[in-house]
Design a protein around this motif. Structure first.
Motif, PDB file in Angstrom:
ATOM      1  N   ASN A  83     -15.170  -1.455  -6.121  1.00 19.65           N
ATOM      2  CA  ASN A  83     -14.214  -2.495  -5.737  1.00 19.65           C
ATOM      3  C   ASN A  83     -12.889  -1.841  -5.367  1.00 19.65           C
ATOM      4  O   ASN A  83     -12.031  -1.602  -6.217  1.00 19.65           O
ATOM      5  CB  ASN A  83     -14.023  -3.493  -6.883  1.00 19.65           C
ATOM      6  CG  ASN A  83     -13.307  -4.753  -6.416  1.00 19.65           C
ATOM      7  OD1 ASN A  83     -12.346  -4.683  -5.650  1.00 19.65           O
ATOM      8  ND2 ASN A  83     -13.777  -5.903  -6.870  1.00 19.65           N
ATOM      9  N   LEU A  84     -12.744  -1.554  -4.092  1.00 18.82           N
ATOM     10  CA  LEU A  84     -11.555  -0.852  -3.617  1.00 18.82           C
ATOM     11  C   LEU A  84     -10.301  -1.705  -3.769  1.00 18.82           C
ATOM     12  O   LEU A  84      -9.219  -1.181  -4.061  1.00 18.82           O
ATOM     13  CB  LEU A  84     -11.752  -0.442  -2.155  1.00 18.82           C
ATOM     14  CG  LEU A  84     -10.645   0.403  -1.518  1.00 18.82           C
ATOM     15  CD1 LEU A  84     -10.380   1.657  -2.333  1.00 18.82           C
ATOM     16  CD2 LEU A  84     -11.018   0.761  -0.079  1.00 18.82           C
ATOM     17  N   ILE A  85     -10.440  -3.014  -3.596  1.00 18.13           N
ATOM     18  CA  ILE A  85      -9.277  -3.895  -3.722  1.00 18.13           C
ATOM     19  C   ILE A  85      -8.695  -3.821  -5.128  1.00 18.13           C
ATOM     20  O   ILE A  85      -7.483  -3.672  -5.312  1.00 18.13           O
ATOM     21  CB  ILE A  85      -9.660  -5.348  -3.363  1.00 18.13           C
ATOM     22  CG1 ILE A  85     -10.021  -5.445  -1.879  1.00 18.13           C
ATOM     23  CG2 ILE A  85      -8.518  -6.303  -3.695  1.00 18.13           C
ATOM     24  CD1 ILE A  85     -10.544  -6.796  -1.460  1.00 18.13           C
ATOM     25  N   ASP A  86      -9.557  -3.910  -6.143  1.00 13.00           N
ATOM     26  CA  ASP A  86      -9.074  -3.835  -7.523  1.00 13.00           C
ATOM     27  C   ASP A  86      -8.423  -2.489  -7.815  1.00 13.00           C
ATOM     28  O   ASP A  86      -7.418  -2.411  -8.532  1.00 13.00           O
ATOM     29  CB  ASP A  86     -10.227  -4.072  -8.500  1.00 13.00           C
ATOM     30  CG  ASP A  86     -10.620  -5.539  -8.595  1.00 13.00           C
ATOM     31  OD1 ASP A  86      -9.896  -6.376  -8.023  1.00 13.00           O
ATOM     32  OD2 ASP A  86     -11.651  -5.838  -9.221  1.00 13.00           O
ATOM     33  N   GLU A  90      -4.431  -1.755  -8.932  1.00 13.42           N
ATOM     34  CA  GLU A  90      -4.063  -1.049 -10.159  1.00 13.42           C
ATOM     35  C   GLU A  90      -2.967  -0.009  -9.934  1.00 13.42           C
ATOM     36  O   GLU A  90      -2.383   0.490 -10.895  1.00 13.42           O
ATOM     37  CB  GLU A  90      -5.299  -0.362 -10.755  1.00 13.42           C
ATOM     38  CG  GLU A  90      -6.324  -1.336 -11.330  1.00 13.42           C
ATOM     39  CD  GLU A  90      -7.616  -0.647 -11.736  1.00 13.42           C
ATOM     40  OE1 GLU A  90      -7.695   0.601 -11.564  1.00 13.42           O
ATOM     41  OE2 GLU A  90      -8.533  -1.331 -12.216  1.00 13.42           O
ATOM     42  N   GLN A  91      -2.685   0.305  -8.686  1.00 11.31           N
ATOM     43  CA  GLN A  91      -1.657   1.300  -8.380  1.00 11.31           C
ATOM     44  C   GLN A  91      -0.263   0.687  -8.557  1.00 11.31           C
ATOM     45  O   GLN A  91      -0.088  -0.528  -8.459  1.00 11.31           O
ATOM     46  CB  GLN A  91      -1.821   1.811  -6.950  1.00 11.31           C
ATOM     47  CG  GLN A  91      -3.196   2.365  -6.638  1.00 11.31           C
ATOM     48  CD  GLN A  91      -3.610   3.467  -7.581  1.00 11.31           C
ATOM     49  OE1 GLN A  91      -2.904   4.462  -7.734  1.00 11.31           O
ATOM     50  NE2 GLN A  91      -4.761   3.298  -8.229  1.00 11.31           N
ATOM     51  N   PRO A  92       0.740   1.519  -8.820  1.00 10.87           N
ATOM     52  CA  PRO A  92       2.117   1.002  -8.950  1.00 10.87           C
ATOM     53  C   PRO A  92       2.559   0.296  -7.670  1.00 10.87           C
ATOM     54  O   PRO A  92       2.166   0.681  -6.569  1.00 10.87           O
ATOM     55  CB  PRO A  92       2.945   2.277  -9.193  1.00 10.87           C
ATOM     56  CG  PRO A  92       1.972   3.289  -9.699  1.00 10.87           C
ATOM     57  CD  PRO A  92       0.666   2.976  -9.041  1.00 10.87           C
ATOM     58  N   GLU A  93       3.365  -0.736  -7.833  1.00 12.06           N
ATOM     59  CA  GLU A  93       3.846  -1.479  -6.672  1.00 12.06           C
ATOM     60  C   GLU A  93       4.691  -0.582  -5.773  1.00 12.06           C
ATOM     61  O   GLU A  93       5.534   0.176  -6.237  1.00 12.06           O
ATOM     62  CB  GLU A  93       4.675  -2.682  -7.121  1.00 12.06           C
ATOM     63  CG  GLU A  93       3.849  -3.791  -7.751  1.00 12.06           C
ATOM     64  CD  GLU A  93       4.672  -5.044  -7.991  1.00 12.06           C
ATOM     65  OE1 GLU A  93       5.766  -5.147  -7.395  1.00 12.06           O
ATOM     66  OE2 GLU A  93       4.235  -5.898  -8.770  1.00 12.06           O
ATOM     67  N   SER A  94       4.447  -0.690  -4.480  1.00 13.83           N
ATOM     68  CA  SER A  94       5.189   0.079  -3.479  1.00 13.83           C
ATOM     69  C   SER A  94       4.834  -0.480  -2.112  1.00 13.83           C
ATOM     70  O   SER A  94       3.817  -1.162  -1.955  1.00 13.83           O
ATOM     71  CB  SER A  94       4.816   1.567  -3.541  1.00 13.83           C
ATOM     72  OG  SER A  94       3.481   1.758  -3.098  1.00 13.83           O
ATOM     73  N   PRO A  95       5.649  -0.209  -1.086  1.00  8.86           N
ATOM     74  CA  PRO A  95       5.282  -0.641   0.267  1.00  8.86           C
ATOM     75  C   PRO A  95       3.936  -0.078   0.722  1.00  8.86           C
ATOM     76  O   PRO A  95       3.178  -0.762   1.411  1.00  8.86           O
ATOM     77  CB  PRO A  95       6.434  -0.108   1.123  1.00  8.86           C
ATOM     78  CG  PRO A  95       7.604  -0.065   0.200  1.00  8.86           C
ATOM     79  CD  PRO A  95       7.026   0.339  -1.127  1.00  8.86           C
ATOM     80  N   CYS A  99       0.827  -2.332   1.919  1.00  4.10           N
ATOM     81  CA  CYS A  99       0.246  -2.142   3.248  1.00  4.10           C
ATOM     82  C   CYS A  99      -1.249  -1.863   3.147  1.00  4.10           C
ATOM     83  O   CYS A  99      -2.049  -2.408   3.916  1.00  4.10           O
ATOM     84  CB  CYS A  99       0.966  -0.993   3.955  1.00  4.10           C
ATOM     85  SG  CYS A  99       0.610  -0.869   5.716  1.00  4.10           S
ATOM     86  N   THR A 100      -1.636  -1.030   2.192  1.00  3.64           N
ATOM     87  CA  THR A 100      -3.054  -0.718   2.003  1.00  3.64           C
ATOM     88  C   THR A 100      -3.836  -1.964   1.622  1.00  3.64           C
ATOM     89  O   THR A 100      -4.919  -2.230   2.164  1.00  3.64           O
ATOM     90  CB  THR A 100      -3.231   0.357   0.913  1.00  3.64           C
ATOM     91  OG1 THR A 100      -2.435   1.495   1.236  1.00  3.64           O
ATOM     92  CG2 THR A 100      -4.687   0.777   0.797  1.00  3.64           C
ATOM     93  N   LEU A 101      -3.306  -2.740   0.693  1.00  2.00           N
ATOM     94  CA  LEU A 101      -3.974  -3.975   0.280  1.00  2.00           C
ATOM     95  C   LEU A 101      -4.151  -4.920   1.462  1.00  2.00           C
ATOM     96  O   LEU A 101      -5.220  -5.529   1.636  1.00  2.00           O
ATOM     97  CB  LEU A 101      -3.173  -4.659  -0.829  1.00  2.00           C
ATOM     98  CG  LEU A 101      -3.743  -5.976  -1.355  1.00  2.00           C
ATOM     99  CD1 LEU A 101      -5.102  -5.750  -2.012  1.00  2.00           C
ATOM    100  CD2 LEU A 101      -2.779  -6.625  -2.341  1.00  2.00           C
ATOM    101  N   ALA A 102      -3.122  -5.040   2.286  1.00  2.76           N
ATOM    102  CA  ALA A 102      -3.191  -5.933   3.447  1.00  2.76           C
ATOM    103  C   ALA A 102      -4.298  -5.526   4.410  1.00  2.76           C
ATOM    104  O   ALA A 102      -4.893  -6.377   5.082  1.00  2.76           O
ATOM    105  CB  ALA A 102      -1.852  -5.951   4.174  1.00  2.76           C
ATOM    106  N   MET A 103      -4.595  -4.231   4.473  1.00  2.00           N
ATOM    107  CA  MET A 103      -5.654  -3.743   5.359  1.00  2.00           C
ATOM    108  C   MET A 103      -7.043  -4.012   4.798  1.00  2.00           C
ATOM    109  O   MET A 103      -8.041  -3.876   5.508  1.00  2.00           O
ATOM    110  CB  MET A 103      -5.488  -2.238   5.590  1.00  2.00           C
ATOM    111  CG  MET A 103      -4.205  -1.842   6.299  1.00  2.00           C
ATOM    112  SD  MET A 103      -4.243  -2.176   8.060  1.00  2.00           S
ATOM    113  CE  MET A 103      -5.180  -0.755   8.642  1.00  2.00           C
TER     114      MET A 103
END
Length: 407
Positions: A83-86, A90-95, A99-103
């Protein structure tokens, strides 16, 4: 081999090398099984030796359009229980994380997550600014079908009704709460025609409110007009009022509303009604003008509209600001990987070479400033590659979802 985000020159060489090879041995196919396997092997090796490499994921996904990215994400989970989204969440919040999540997710889910984040930010008193206009910006462009998907996605992700959360944060029975909830009803008339008699009546009532110094139209009716009437009807009302009574529609809105922020939210609907692409172009410019840059809005607008109306937004942006969106991104974005992703997404149909001997001034603010030419080369390769992908992507996506459902 996994390149670290700081190895700018090496990462450019890596990206160019990968993009210069025909996709999986042939020029027209999208072999998602082979691609998913390669991605899975790379990711599992990466997390064993380093933390999850978001920069690599961004570079990898930049080669594929929205539908293809969704296929890869779903196939990773279906075939390899990965599960790549999860993992990204789990990574620290950052731009970069945003951006990665949006993709990795559908545009509707991107809008839902941004909407929820704004509510939580306000609920925890971490936002000094009013979030009302941003909430309206997110839901205003949704058609009736998308509105239903939006509410269902919100419920599935956060186990609560969006209407309840709006009232908790924005207050019960406030004009802003009512406006948002009515927009989310998904009951707008989507027919392109309008009623001339209704147009004249509403324009007259708005004028009477201005002349009398107090609203003539009931608040609930006023909200319903803006949220349920067809955009063609609204446009006719605005034009009729301004032509007939010689006054900007904004004046009538200000007399109807109780606060500046309420008036601004309704004025946003006016601007969107008259030019959806111009409205989004203005939002992009405002996000780029902010200090610091509003990456959340940029990501939602550029990636979220990639497969919808980004071409129209880019065209309108060029007309409004006398420079292309691509040029503004090159000059202002100070995060190298995000800049590359944005350039790739907005590059369709753009001439990426400097005109009339102009110097390429890309990347003044980041460590990739010396790689302007490789960046343009990467973009050209990506767009060439995207244009060759097969047309059966959505069918394959449907097959994957069907297989997952049956299991």
């Amino acid at each position: 081999m996994i390149y670290k985000s700081g190895d700018t020159a090496e990462s450019d060489v890596f990206a160019m090398r990968r993009l210069s090879v025909p996709l999986h041995g042939h020029s027209t196919g999208f072999d998602y099984k082979h691609t998913t396997l390669h991605l899975w092997k790379t990711l599992t090796h990466s997390v064993k030796t380093h933390k999850l490499d978001l920069n690599f994921i961004l570079r990898f996904l930049s080669s594929y359009n929205c539908a293809q990215r969704l296929i890869l994400v779903h196939d990773l989970e279906f075939e390899y229980n990965y599960n790549l989204i999860d993992m990204v969440l789990e990574q620290p919040e950052s731009p970069i994380r945003s951006c990665t999540l949006a993709m990795l997710i559908e545009p509707i889910e991107l809008y839902v997550r941004d909407f929820h984040d704004l509510l939580i930010l306000k609920l925890n008193d971490k936002s000094n600014s009013d979030i009302s206009r941003k909430l309206v910006q997110i839901v205003l462009p949704l058609d009736n079908d998308d509105t239903q998907k939006f509410k269902e996605t919100y419920k599935n992700l956060f186990e609560n009704s969006i209407e309840t959360d709006i009232e908790v944060v924005q207050g019960e029975k406030t004009i802003i709460s009512k406006l948002l909830i009515q927009l989310l009803e998904g009951q707008r008339n989507e027919e392109p025609n309008h009623s001339l008699s209704a147009t004249k009546l509403i324009a007259k009532k708005l004028s009477e409110g201005v002349e009398g110094g107090k609203p003539v139209i009931d608040y609930d009716i006023f909200i319903k007009i803006f949220t349920h009437d067809a955009f063609a009807q609204l446009s006719s009302i605005f034009d009729m009022y301004e032509d007939q009574y010689g006054c900007p529609i904004q004046v009538a809105i200000e007399h109807q509303c109780q606060s500046k922020i309420e008036a601004e939210c309704f004025q946003d609907i006016v601007e969107y009604t008259r030019s959806p692409s111009g409205y989004h172009a203005k939002i992009l410019r405002q996000a780029l003008d902010k200090e610091p840059i509003d990456y959340t809005t940029l990501i939602r607008t550029i990636i979220g509209h990639e497969s919808k109306d980004l071409c129209e937004v880019k065209l309108e942006y060029s007309k409004m600001y006398d420079e292309t969106l691509h040029q503004t991104i090159e000059h202002r974005i100070d995060t190298a990987e995000i800049k590359k992703i944005f350039v790739v997404i907005i590059a369709t149909g753009d001439d990426l070479t400097p005109r009339n001997g102009e110097e390429d001034c890309s990347g003044d603010k980041d460590s990739s400033s010396s790689t302007g030419a490789p960046l343009n080369a990467i973009t050209s390769k990506v767009m060439e590659k995207k244009s060759k992908h097969s047309l059966d992507v959505l069918e394959k996506f449907a097959q994957i979802l069907k297989m997952r459902t049956s299991n």
